[in-house]
Write a protein that holds these residues in place. Sequence first.
Motif, short mmCIF file in Angstrom:
data_model
loop_
_atom_site.label_atom_id
_atom_site.label_comp_id
_atom_site.label_asym_id
_atom_site.label_seq_id
_atom_site.Cartn_x
_atom_site.Cartn_y
_atom_site.Cartn_z
N ILE A 273 10.88 3.58 1.40
CA ILE A 273 9.95 4.62 0.93
C ILE A 273 10.13 5.90 1.73
N ARG A 274 9.61 6.99 1.16
CA ARG A 274 9.54 8.27 1.86
C ARG A 274 8.08 8.50 2.23
N PHE A 275 7.83 8.55 3.52
CA PHE A 275 6.47 8.56 4.05
C PHE A 275 6.00 9.99 4.31
N ASP A 276 4.80 10.30 3.85
CA ASP A 276 4.21 11.63 4.02
C ASP A 276 3.49 11.70 5.36
N PHE A 277 4.22 12.10 6.41
CA PHE A 277 3.63 12.20 7.75
C PHE A 277 2.49 13.22 7.79
N GLY A 278 2.57 14.24 6.94
CA GLY A 278 1.58 15.30 6.97
C GLY A 278 0.18 14.85 6.61
N ASP A 279 0.08 13.75 5.86
CA ASP A 279 -1.24 13.26 5.44
C ASP A 279 -1.64 11.99 6.18
N SER A 280 -0.96 11.71 7.30
CA SER A 280 -1.20 10.48 8.04
C SER A 280 -2.22 10.71 9.15
N MET A 281 -3.31 9.92 9.14
CA MET A 281 -4.32 10.04 10.19
C MET A 281 -3.77 9.66 11.55
N SER A 282 -2.89 8.65 11.59
CA SER A 282 -2.39 8.16 12.86
C SER A 282 -1.45 9.15 13.54
N ASN A 283 -0.93 10.12 12.78
CA ASN A 283 -0.05 11.13 13.36
C ASN A 283 -0.77 12.44 13.67
N ASN A 284 -2.07 12.46 13.48
CA ASN A 284 -2.87 13.63 13.79
C ASN A 284 -3.22 13.62 15.28
N PRO A 285 -2.76 14.62 16.06
CA PRO A 285 -3.04 14.63 17.50
C PRO A 285 -4.53 14.53 17.83
N ALA A 286 -5.38 15.00 16.93
CA ALA A 286 -6.83 14.95 17.18
C ALA A 286 -7.34 13.52 17.25
N ASN A 287 -6.59 12.58 16.68
CA ASN A 287 -7.02 11.18 16.65
C ASN A 287 -6.42 10.35 17.79
N LEU A 288 -5.60 10.97 18.64
CA LEU A 288 -4.84 10.21 19.63
C LEU A 288 -5.73 9.44 20.60
N ASP A 289 -6.77 10.07 21.13
CA ASP A 289 -7.65 9.39 22.08
C ASP A 289 -8.35 8.20 21.43
N LYS A 290 -8.81 8.39 20.21
CA LYS A 290 -9.49 7.30 19.49
C LYS A 290 -8.54 6.14 19.24
N ILE A 291 -7.30 6.46 18.88
CA ILE A 291 -6.29 5.42 18.64
C ILE A 291 -6.01 4.64 19.92
N ASN A 292 -5.78 5.35 21.00
CA ASN A 292 -5.45 4.69 22.27
C ASN A 292 -6.59 3.81 22.77
N PHE B 2 0.86 -1.18 0.00
CA PHE B 2 0.00 0.00 0.00
C PHE B 2 0.90 1.24 0.00
N LEU B 3 0.87 1.97 -1.08
CA LEU B 3 1.64 3.21 -1.21
C LEU B 3 0.63 4.31 -1.46
N ASN B 4 0.22 4.97 -0.38
CA ASN B 4 -0.90 5.91 -0.49
C ASN B 4 -0.48 7.25 -1.07
N ALA B 5 -1.45 8.04 -1.48
CA ALA B 5 -1.19 9.32 -2.13
C ALA B 5 -0.29 10.20 -1.27
N GLY B 6 0.81 10.66 -1.85
CA GLY B 6 1.78 11.47 -1.13
C GLY B 6 3.03 10.71 -0.75
N ASP B 7 2.93 9.38 -0.68
CA ASP B 7 4.09 8.55 -0.36
C ASP B 7 4.81 8.16 -1.64
N VAL B 8 6.14 8.10 -1.59
CA VAL B 8 6.93 7.79 -2.78
C VAL B 8 8.05 6.83 -2.40
N TYR B 9 8.61 6.17 -3.41
CA TYR B 9 9.76 5.30 -3.18
C TYR B 9 10.99 6.15 -2.90
N ASN B 10 11.93 5.57 -2.17
CA ASN B 10 13.12 6.31 -1.80
C ASN B 10 14.01 6.63 -3.00
#
Length: 256
Positions: free
Chosen positions: A192-211, A87-95
Amino acid sequence: MSAITLSIITVNYNNREGLAKTIASVGGQLYKDYEYIVIDGGSTDGSRELLEENKHLIGYAVSEKDCGIYHAMNKGIARARGTYIQFLNAGDVYNSKDSLQVFFKANPVAEIVYADYTDAATGELYRMPETLSFRFFYRQSLNHQATLIQRSLFERFELYNENSPIIADWEFFIRSIVLHSASTQYIAQPFIRFDFGDSMSNNPANLDKINRRRTEVLQQHFPLLVKDMEYIDAIEQSTTFKLLRRITKLKSFFSK
């Protein structure tokens, strides 16, 4: 249909700029034994037109409303025919252009094969452990963009849990690797080079739901191990343990 080695699946929703980068990165790979699948969630930002412009690089594409990222990923799996799925989602690219070539020269044979990755914005390298453990998954996860999964695993352990918001990939890894002992293999390369900016799991607003969801999954499958990890965490946070660790580091430094 003839078998191929790899199915690359890109999921996108209203990220035309990121999608363009990902399509170009896939199309520029020197390794060619793959099929490319793009699942778009009915974008309205020009992504649909971009898919049409690049149809010569894409084996299968669809743009229609879906029920979220894991529903879209499952749709991609249903279309895939490769031995491995990535899975290489939009914004992610190969190194680099030879990322896949180098990866497959390392002879991946395990059911789950994973590699290192870098932050697309900063270039920071994230190294994965050579050996995986419950402790690793208790605290973090594999980067699914830098991981290849044998398609047969999705038949053995079902698809991604669409009712598990944001972390269904972590849930799949911990069930297949820790609970069912799926074979794993580490390839030590920045893949790969991962686009952290478009990652749901790195969004602080999602932290409680993730935990909350992580706790539910861990308590469901590993209640006794969770108690052990909570005990270990408490010890490692103690002043005595921190002091001992500092002394150990000093002894190691002066013995060099």
